[in-house]
Design a protein around this motif. Structure first.
Motif, PDB file in Angstrom:
ATOM      1  N   UNK A  84       3.345 -10.284  -4.764  1.00 28.67           N
ATOM      2  CA  UNK A  84       3.916 -10.285  -6.110  1.00 28.67           C
ATOM      3  C   UNK A  84       3.733  -8.926  -6.775  1.00 28.67           C
ATOM      4  N   UNK A  85       2.604  -8.294  -6.533  1.00 26.81           N
ATOM      5  CA  UNK A  85       2.367  -6.972  -7.126  1.00 26.81           C
ATOM      6  C   UNK A  85       3.359  -5.951  -6.569  1.00 26.81           C
ATOM      7  N   UNK A  86       3.646  -6.024  -5.290  1.00 25.18           N
ATOM      8  CA  UNK A  86       4.626  -5.119  -4.684  1.00 25.18           C
ATOM      9  C   UNK A  86       6.010  -5.335  -5.291  1.00 25.18           C
ATOM     10  N   UNK A  87       6.317  -6.598  -5.631  1.00 26.57           N
ATOM     11  CA  UNK A  87       7.603  -6.885  -6.264  1.00 26.57           C
ATOM     12  C   UNK A  87       7.643  -6.391  -7.705  1.00 26.57           C
ATOM     13  N   UNK A  88       6.501  -6.407  -8.373  1.00 26.36           N
ATOM     14  CA  UNK A  88       6.440  -6.002  -9.774  1.00 26.36           C
ATOM     15  C   UNK A  88       6.494  -4.489  -9.938  1.00 26.36           C
ATOM     16  N   UNK A  89       5.929  -3.768  -8.996  1.00 27.30           N
ATOM     17  CA  UNK A  89       5.778  -2.317  -9.117  1.00 27.30           C
ATOM     18  C   UNK A  89       7.078  -1.592  -9.464  1.00 27.30           C
ATOM     19  N   UNK A  90       8.201  -1.867  -8.795  1.00 28.49           N
ATOM     20  CA  UNK A  90       9.424  -1.123  -9.118  1.00 28.49           C
ATOM     21  C   UNK A  90       9.903  -1.310 -10.557  1.00 28.49           C
ATOM     22  N   UNK A  91       9.427  -2.367 -11.221  1.00 31.66           N
ATOM     23  CA  UNK A  91       9.855  -2.628 -12.591  1.00 31.66           C
ATOM     24  C   UNK A  91       8.941  -1.965 -13.627  1.00 31.66           C
ATOM     25  N   UNK A  92       7.892  -1.313 -13.151  1.00 34.07           N
ATOM     26  CA  UNK A  92       7.009  -0.542 -14.027  1.00 34.07           C
ATOM     27  C   UNK A  92       7.627   0.833 -14.237  1.00 34.07           C
ATOM     28  N   UNK A  93       7.551   1.337 -15.454  1.00 35.45           N
ATOM     29  CA  UNK A  93       8.079   2.670 -15.740  1.00 35.45           C
ATOM     30  C   UNK A  93       7.513   3.682 -14.745  1.00 35.45           C
ATOM     31  N   UNK A  94       8.371   4.550 -14.243  1.00 34.53           N
ATOM     32  CA  UNK A  94       7.975   5.459 -13.164  1.00 34.53           C
ATOM     33  C   UNK A  94       6.753   6.285 -13.516  1.00 34.53           C
ATOM     34  N   UNK A  95       6.679   6.728 -14.771  1.00 35.05           N
ATOM     35  CA  UNK A  95       5.548   7.571 -15.174  1.00 35.05           C
ATOM     36  C   UNK A  95       4.238   6.796 -15.252  1.00 35.05           C
ATOM     37  N   UNK A  96       4.277   5.452 -15.152  1.00 32.48           N
ATOM     38  CA  UNK A  96       3.075   4.634 -15.227  1.00 32.48           C
ATOM     39  C   UNK A  96       2.719   4.008 -13.880  1.00 32.48           C
ATOM     40  N   UNK A  97       3.541   4.224 -12.867  1.00 34.83           N
ATOM     41  CA  UNK A  97       3.308   3.560 -11.588  1.00 34.83           C
ATOM     42  C   UNK A  97       2.018   4.022 -10.920  1.00 34.83           C
ATOM     43  N   UNK A  98       1.675   5.287 -11.052  1.00 38.63           N
ATOM     44  CA  UNK A  98       0.438   5.784 -10.440  1.00 38.63           C
ATOM     45  C   UNK A  98      -0.770   5.090 -11.060  1.00 38.63           C
ATOM     46  N   UNK A  99      -0.761   4.940 -12.382  1.00 40.57           N
ATOM     47  CA  UNK A  99      -1.858   4.236 -13.056  1.00 40.57           C
ATOM     48  C   UNK A  99      -1.873   2.776 -12.647  1.00 40.57           C
ATOM     49  N   UNK A 100      -0.710   2.161 -12.551  1.00 44.32           N
ATOM     50  CA  UNK A 100      -0.610   0.756 -12.151  1.00 44.32           C
ATOM     51  C   UNK A 100      -1.259   0.527 -10.792  1.00 44.32           C
ATOM     52  N   UNK A 101      -1.000   1.439  -9.855  1.00 46.66           N
ATOM     53  CA  UNK A 101      -1.555   1.294  -8.505  1.00 46.66           C
ATOM     54  C   UNK A 101      -3.083   1.357  -8.516  1.00 46.66           C
ATOM     55  N   UNK A 102      -3.658   2.082  -9.469  1.00 47.09           N
ATOM     56  CA  UNK A 102      -5.104   2.255  -9.528  1.00 47.09           C
ATOM     57  C   UNK A 102      -5.820   1.080 -10.198  1.00 47.09           C
ATOM     58  N   UNK A 103      -5.073   0.281 -10.965  1.00 46.80           N
ATOM     59  CA  UNK A 103      -5.713  -0.773 -11.742  1.00 46.80           C
ATOM     60  C   UNK A 103      -6.209  -1.900 -10.839  1.00 46.80           C
ATOM     61  N   UNK A 104      -7.417  -2.364 -11.125  1.00 46.02           N
ATOM     62  CA  UNK A 104      -7.966  -3.554 -10.461  1.00 46.02           C
ATOM     63  C   UNK A 104      -7.500  -4.761 -11.262  1.00 46.02           C
ATOM     64  N   UNK A 105      -6.655  -5.603 -10.661  1.00 48.51           N
ATOM     65  CA  UNK A 105      -6.002  -6.664 -11.407  1.00 48.51           C
ATOM     66  C   UNK A 105      -6.393  -8.066 -10.970  1.00 48.51           C
ATOM     67  N   UNK A 106      -7.365  -8.200 -10.088  1.00 50.33           N
ATOM     68  CA  UNK A 106      -7.811  -9.533  -9.679  1.00 50.33           C
ATOM     69  C   UNK A 106      -9.172  -9.453  -9.010  1.00 50.33           C
ATOM     70  N   UNK A 107      -9.845 -10.619  -8.972  1.00 50.69           N
ATOM     71  CA  UNK A 107     -11.106 -10.743  -8.255  1.00 50.69           C
ATOM     72  C   UNK A 107     -11.116 -12.031  -7.467  1.00 50.69           C
ATOM     73  N   UNK A 108     -10.000 -12.321  -6.822  1.00 53.73           N
ATOM     74  CA  UNK A 108      -9.779 -13.621  -6.191  1.00 53.73           C
ATOM     75  C   UNK A 108     -10.833 -13.941  -5.140  1.00 53.73           C
ATOM     76  N   UNK A 109     -11.128 -12.975  -4.286  1.00 55.93           N
ATOM     77  CA  UNK A 109     -12.071 -13.222  -3.195  1.00 55.93           C
ATOM     78  C   UNK A 109     -13.506 -12.844  -3.556  1.00 55.93           C
ATOM     79  N   UNK A 110     -13.683 -12.017  -4.580  1.00 59.91           N
ATOM     80  CA  UNK A 110     -15.023 -11.560  -4.946  1.00 59.91           C
ATOM     81  C   UNK A 110     -15.760 -12.539  -5.851  1.00 59.91           C
ATOM     82  N   UNK A 111     -15.028 -13.328  -6.616  1.00 60.08           N
ATOM     83  CA  UNK A 111     -15.664 -14.235  -7.570  1.00 60.08           C
ATOM     84  C   UNK A 111     -16.249 -15.454  -6.857  1.00 60.08           C
ATOM     85  N   UNK A 112     -17.075 -16.201  -7.567  1.00 67.81           N
ATOM     86  CA  UNK A 112     -17.733 -17.368  -6.973  1.00 67.81           C
ATOM     87  C   UNK A 112     -16.736 -18.464  -6.614  1.00 67.81           C
TER      88      UNK A 112
END
Length: 240
Positions: A84-112
Motif C-alpha cells: 500500500x505504501x508503494x501505491x501511495x508514494x506516487x501520489x505524494x508531492x515530488x518534493x516530499x517523496x524523499x522525506x516520505x521514504x524516510x518516515x517510520x510509519x508502522x510498528x506492526x512486527x515490533x510491537x507486542x
C-alpha cells in the motif's frame, strides 16, 4: 451512594483532571520505540473495557476487537502495508517523496501485539435511532472506541500506532472479516522505551499543529468574534 453521586455529578479533583489532560496532550501515534515484552492480559482487558465504554449513537456498540499476536500473520499484514505504501508514494508531492521514504510509519512486527477494531454495520440495522439522517454514525462511534482505547493506553504507559496505509479489502481477506464488517483501525500496541515530546510527523518536518485560535469560529462558519476564548486557547496550547 452519596459518594458515587458526587463523583458522577461534579468535576474531577485537580490531580484527576490534570491526569486526563496529560493523557490527551502526551498521546502519540507510536511508530518506533516499541519494546517486545508482552502486555499483561489484565491490562489489555482494561484497555478494551475503556474502548467498549465509548459513546455510541443509539447505543449500537458496533465494534469488535481482533487481537493479533501471531508473528507470521503480522508479517503478512506488514507485506500489505509495504504494498500500500508503494501505491501511495506516487501520489505524494515530488518534493516530499524523499522525506516520505524516510518516515517510520508502522510498528506492526515490533510491537507486542496488533489490534484490529472493526465496525459491524448490521448490528443496529433495524434501529434508525441517530442513523436515519446520518447512516455513518456507526463508523463514527467506532472511532470513539479507538480514541478511548488510545487514551487509556497512554495512561497505562502503553504505546499505540494507527496503521492507515492498508488496503481494506486485502486486510479483510487476510483476517477473515465478513463483507458487512468494516475494519476501522489497525493498531500496533505495546510497551515503549519512550513517548516522543513531539508527534513524529511534526518532529520530522512533515506538518505542524495548526493554531487553535484560527479554528474557532463564532455563530457561523468563518464567523468572527470570541476573542477572549481565542486568547485563552492560545495561552493553553502555547504551553503544550
Amino acid at each position: 451512594m452519596d459518594a458515587v453521586r458526587n463523583h458522577i455529578c461534579h468535576a474531577f479533583g485537580d490531580l484527576e483532571r490534570e491526569a486526563v489532560y496529560d493523557a490527551i496532550f502526551s498521546r502519540r501515534d507510536v511508530r518506533s520505540h516499541f519494546r517486545s515484552d508482552p502486555i499483561d492480559d489484565v491490562v489489555l482487558a482494561r484497555l478494551l473495557a475503556a474502548a467498549h465504554h465509548a459513546p455510541s449513537v443509539g447505543f449500537m456498540q458496533p465494534w469488535d476487537f481482533i487481537v493479533i499476536r501471531d508473528q507470521k500473520r503480522r508479517e503478512a499484514v506488514r507485506d500489505l502495508f509495504l504494498a500500500a505504501r508503494a501505491q501511495e508514494l506516487p501520489h505524494i508531492a515530488e518534493e516530499r517523496q524523499a522525506l516520505y521514504r524516510k518516515l517510520k510509519l508502522e510498528g506492526i512486527c515490533e510491537s507486542a501485539l496488533n489490534l484490529c477494531i472493526t465496525c459491524d454495520r448490521q448490528r443496529s440495522e433495524n434501529s434508525p435511532l441517530g442513523r436515519w439522517h446520518n447512516p455513518q454514525m456507526d463508523l463514527f462511534s467506532t472511532v470513539c472506541a479507538v480514541q478511548n482505547f488510545w487514551l487509556a493506553a497512554r495512561a497505562e504507559g502503553i504505546g499505540v500506532g494507527w496503521v492507515s496505509i492498508l488496503d481494506a479489502g486485502s486486510l479483510k481477506d487476510l483476517l477473515g472479516i465478513p463483507d458487512h464488517v468494516v475494519p476501522v483501525a489497525y493498531l500496533c500496541v505495546g510497551h515503549v522505551r519512550e513517548f516522543a515530546v513531539q508527534p513524529d510527523l511534526e518532529r520530522n518536518g512533515w506538518a505542524s499543529r495548526l493554531p487553535l485560535r484560527d479554528l474557532v469560529m463564532s455563530e457561523r462558519y468563518a464567523g468572527t468574534g470570541e476573542d477572549a476564548l481565542k486568547a485563552a486557547a492560545s495561552a493553553i496550547t502555547g504551553k503544550k
